[in-house]
Enzyme design. Structure first.
Site, PDB file in Angstrom:
ATOM      1  N   GLU A 375       0.765  -1.169   0.079  1.00 20.80           N
ATOM      2  CA  GLU A 375       0.012  -0.028   0.021  1.00 20.80           C
ATOM      3  C   GLU A 375       0.893   1.103  -0.031  1.00 20.80           C
ATOM      4  O   GLU A 375       1.769   1.308   0.653  1.00 20.80           O
ATOM      5  CB  GLU A 375      -0.946   0.321   1.281  1.00 20.80           C
ATOM      6  CG  GLU A 375      -2.152  -0.821   1.313  1.00 20.80           C
ATOM      7  CD  GLU A 375      -2.906  -0.682   2.637  1.00 20.80           C
ATOM      8  OE1 GLU A 375      -3.057   0.206   2.811  1.00 20.80           O
ATOM      9  OE2 GLU A 375      -3.239  -1.646   2.880  1.00 20.80           O
TER      10      GLU A 375
HETATM   11  P1  P53 Z   1      -7.804   5.557   4.914  1.00 26.39           P
HETATM   12  C1  P53 Z   1      -3.712   4.414   9.310  1.00 26.39           C
HETATM   13  C2  P53 Z   1      -2.554   5.006   9.021  1.00 26.39           C
HETATM   14  C3  P53 Z   1      -1.908   4.120   8.089  1.00 26.39           C
HETATM   15  C4  P53 Z   1      -2.708   3.227   7.128  1.00 26.39           C
HETATM   16  O1  P53 Z   1      -6.326   4.791   4.863  1.00 26.39           O
HETATM   17  C5  P53 Z   1      -4.173   2.887   7.626  1.00 26.39           C
HETATM   18  C6  P53 Z   1      -4.710   3.549   8.474  1.00 26.39           C
HETATM   19  C7  P53 Z   1      -6.202   3.253   9.015  1.00 26.39           C
HETATM   20  O2  P53 Z   1      -6.891   4.512   8.598  1.00 26.39           O
HETATM   21  O3  P53 Z   1      -5.020   2.118   6.978  1.00 26.39           O
HETATM   22  C8  P53 Z   1      -4.271   1.504   5.780  1.00 26.39           C
HETATM   23  O4  P53 Z   1      -8.649   4.803   4.175  1.00 26.39           O
HETATM   24  C9  P53 Z   1      -5.413   0.605   5.699  1.00 26.39           C
HETATM   25  C10 P53 Z   1      -6.440   0.622   4.445  1.00 26.39           C
HETATM   26  C11 P53 Z   1      -6.839   2.125   4.379  1.00 26.39           C
HETATM   27  C12 P53 Z   1      -5.615   2.787   3.786  1.00 26.39           C
HETATM   28  O5  P53 Z   1      -4.347   2.510   4.683  1.00 26.39           O
HETATM   29  O6  P53 Z   1      -8.073   5.794   6.392  1.00 26.39           O
HETATM   30  O7  P53 Z   1      -4.908  -0.691   5.241  1.00 26.39           O
HETATM   31  O8  P53 Z   1      -7.573  -0.245   4.499  1.00 26.39           O
HETATM   32  O9  P53 Z   1      -7.997   2.351   3.257  1.00 26.39           O
HETATM   33  C13 P53 Z   1      -5.789   4.376   3.630  1.00 26.39           C
HETATM   34  O10 P53 Z   1      -7.323   7.050   4.162  1.00 26.39           O
END
Ligand code: P53
EC number: 3.2.1.86
Length: 477
Positions: A375
């Site tokens: 990611e």
């Molecule tokens: P969203 C926090 C910090 C780093 C990654 O996040 C995180 C989070 C949780 O919010 O989550 C990951 O959608 C996760 C995904 C998520 C993505 O990062 O809050 O593995 O499910 O959607 C982005 O902007």
């Protein structure tokens, strides 16, 4: 010679609960994601006690990938994806989590989805548990507070490995298992572990106990997966936000180091199969005693991971504040400070491409395992023009800068990197806020925060840009 190795896995990443929708279809049970309302930056998502009339739950429909996946995968194929990372919704396979037999309709859905990917030459990369445990396990067992959940998870993992071993090579057990190091907040304990804290409860030991059961469950799954098929590559998944010392003051340096230990000891257990000394000493200093059996310790050694999957969005910074007892405890909700050297997104996530190179080196130095960036991305508000086009140079800038640093880590630092799957390759429901407008995609989805919109898909400028990145194996960025 090209920069990235042959078969480098360029692709994109999503998670079942954030895009599938069809929350009651095909025999699916209610998951923790189904009882979370929408929030926004600074306003937490509400966790309700079951699905409550009159509340809006954005994950119930997601972006309707459950019905539209063929169209979406065709678009991924057009970008040249070599792989597609998604998760298997535990509740499609075991709707309540504690059944003995899996739900065939759920299993069939993922067979069809993976076949569709493979038809286009796209390799599925699968997370077993991505913020979506059955809600029944929360209500009846207290989530991962309960040792019994280990067996439920392992059964789920075993069924998946058996069924999909010829279609899926790369697996991860628990998504961002280390988010719950931030146990002061309600979000991570619930999404990671199905834990709802009671008023006034000492949260910290509960987190360590739940994480222990997960680490044991992960190790069991890895060991079983390797017996089922030795070719399977089973990794962990860590949310990497490196914590920098605010200055070169020794207190800042030590505070950052201690904070890193608290946030990343999970990786040590996954990789080495035992708890590092600092965490044992920390528990001792707190007088914590956990349910950790001799058999658990053997299990951990038997199920070490094959690679480290991680997310990277941002870096943190920290100051070593003075405490009367000289301790360096870490409270993620209070201790982090703004880094004046980097910019931040509209959601306050600090943009730090060099931090990705730093992270790759850090993982390599610490663990000496292959790495997979599963990611990375930029959540931003997109504007649709009159003619339907969407210009997202800010997203291209972000990804370009990160890919450049990733390249340096491979070429100059010798990091062993398996692949790169930017987050939310198609717009989906934000995990942290439940919003649609925090968009990550190369593909736009017509849906707003309130759930209105045609759900139609369209290409953003970044779509063609990323297509060229893949076509040139990262040479033209
Ligand atoms: P969203 C926090 C910090 C780093 C990654 O996040 C995180 C989070 C949780 O919010 O989550 C990951 O959608 C996760 C995904 C998520 C993505 O990062 O809050 O593995 O499910 O959607 C982005 O902007």
């Amino acid at each position: 010679m090209s920069t990235f190795k042959d078969g480098f896995l360029w692709g994109g990443a999503v998670a079942a609960h954030q895009l599938e929708g069809g929350w009651k279809e095909g025999g699916k049970g209610v998951s923790v994601a189904d009882v979370m309302t929408a929030g926004r930056h600074g306003v937490a998502r509400k966790i309700t006690d079951g699905v409550v009339e009159g509340e809006y739950y954005p994950n119930h429909e997601g972006i309707d990938f459950y019905h539209r996946y063929k169209e979406d995968i065709a678009l991924f194929a057009e970008m040249g994806f070599k792989c597609f990372r998604t998760s298997i919704a535990w509740t499609r396979i075991f709707p309540n989590g504690d059944e003995l037999e899996p739900n065939e309709e759920g299993l069939q859905f993922y067979d069809d989805l993976f076949d569709e990917c493979l038809k286009h030459g796209i390799e599925p990369v699968i997370t077993l548990s991505h913020f979506e445990m059955p809600f029944h396990l929360v209500k009846e067992y207290g989530g991962w507070r309960n040792r019994k959940v280990i067996d439920f998870f392992v059964r789920f993992a075993e069924v998946c490995f058996e069924r999909y071993q010829d279609k899926v090579k790369y697996w991860m057990t628990f998504n961002e298992i280390n988010n719950q190091a931030n146990f002061h907040d309600d979000f991570a304990p619930f999404t990671n572990s199905g834990i709802v804290y009671e008023e006034g409860e000492n949260r910290e030991p509960v987190m360590y106990q739940a994480a222990h059961y997960e680490l044991v469950a992960s190790a069991k799954a890895v060991a079983i997966g390797h017996v089922i098929n030795p070719d399977l590559q089973i990794g962990c998944m860590i949310a990497m936000c490196p914590i920098y010392p605010y200055s070169c003051s020794p207190r800042d340096i030590l505070k950052a180091q201690k904070a890193m230990q608290m946030r990343y000891y999970f990786t040590d257990v996954h990789v080495h199969g035992y708890y590092p000394k600092f965490i044992l000493k920390y528990w001792e200093s707190k007088g914590y005693e956990f349910d950790i059996s001799a058999e658990d310790l053997e299990t951990l050694v038997m199920g070490t991971v094959d690679y480290i999957g991680f997310s990277y969005y941002m870096s943190f910074a920290i100051k070593g504040h003075e405490t009367s007892d000289g301790s360096y405890e870490y409270d993620e909700t209070k201790d982090l400070v703004r880094n004046p050297h980097v910019e931040a997104s509209d959601w306050g996530w600090q943009i730090d491409p060099e931090g990705l190179r730093y992270s790759l080196n850090w993982f390599q130095d610490m663990y000496h395992l292959p790495l997979f960036i599963v990611e990375n991305g930029f959540g931003a508000i997109d504007q649709v023009e009159e003619d339907g086009s969407i210009h997202d140079p800010y997203r291209i800038d972000y990804l370009q800068a990160h890919i450049k640093e990733m390249k340096k880590a491979v070429v100059e630092d010798g990091v062993d990197l398996i692949g790169y799957t930017p987050w939310g390759c198609i717009d989906l429901v934000s995990a942290g806020t439940g919003e649609m407008k925090k968009r990550y995609g190369f593909i736009y989805v017509d849906k707003d925060n309130e759930g209105n919109g045609s759900l139609e898909r369209s290409k953003k400028d970044s779509f063609d840009w990323y297509k060229e990145v893949i076509a040139s194996n990262g040479e033209n960025i």
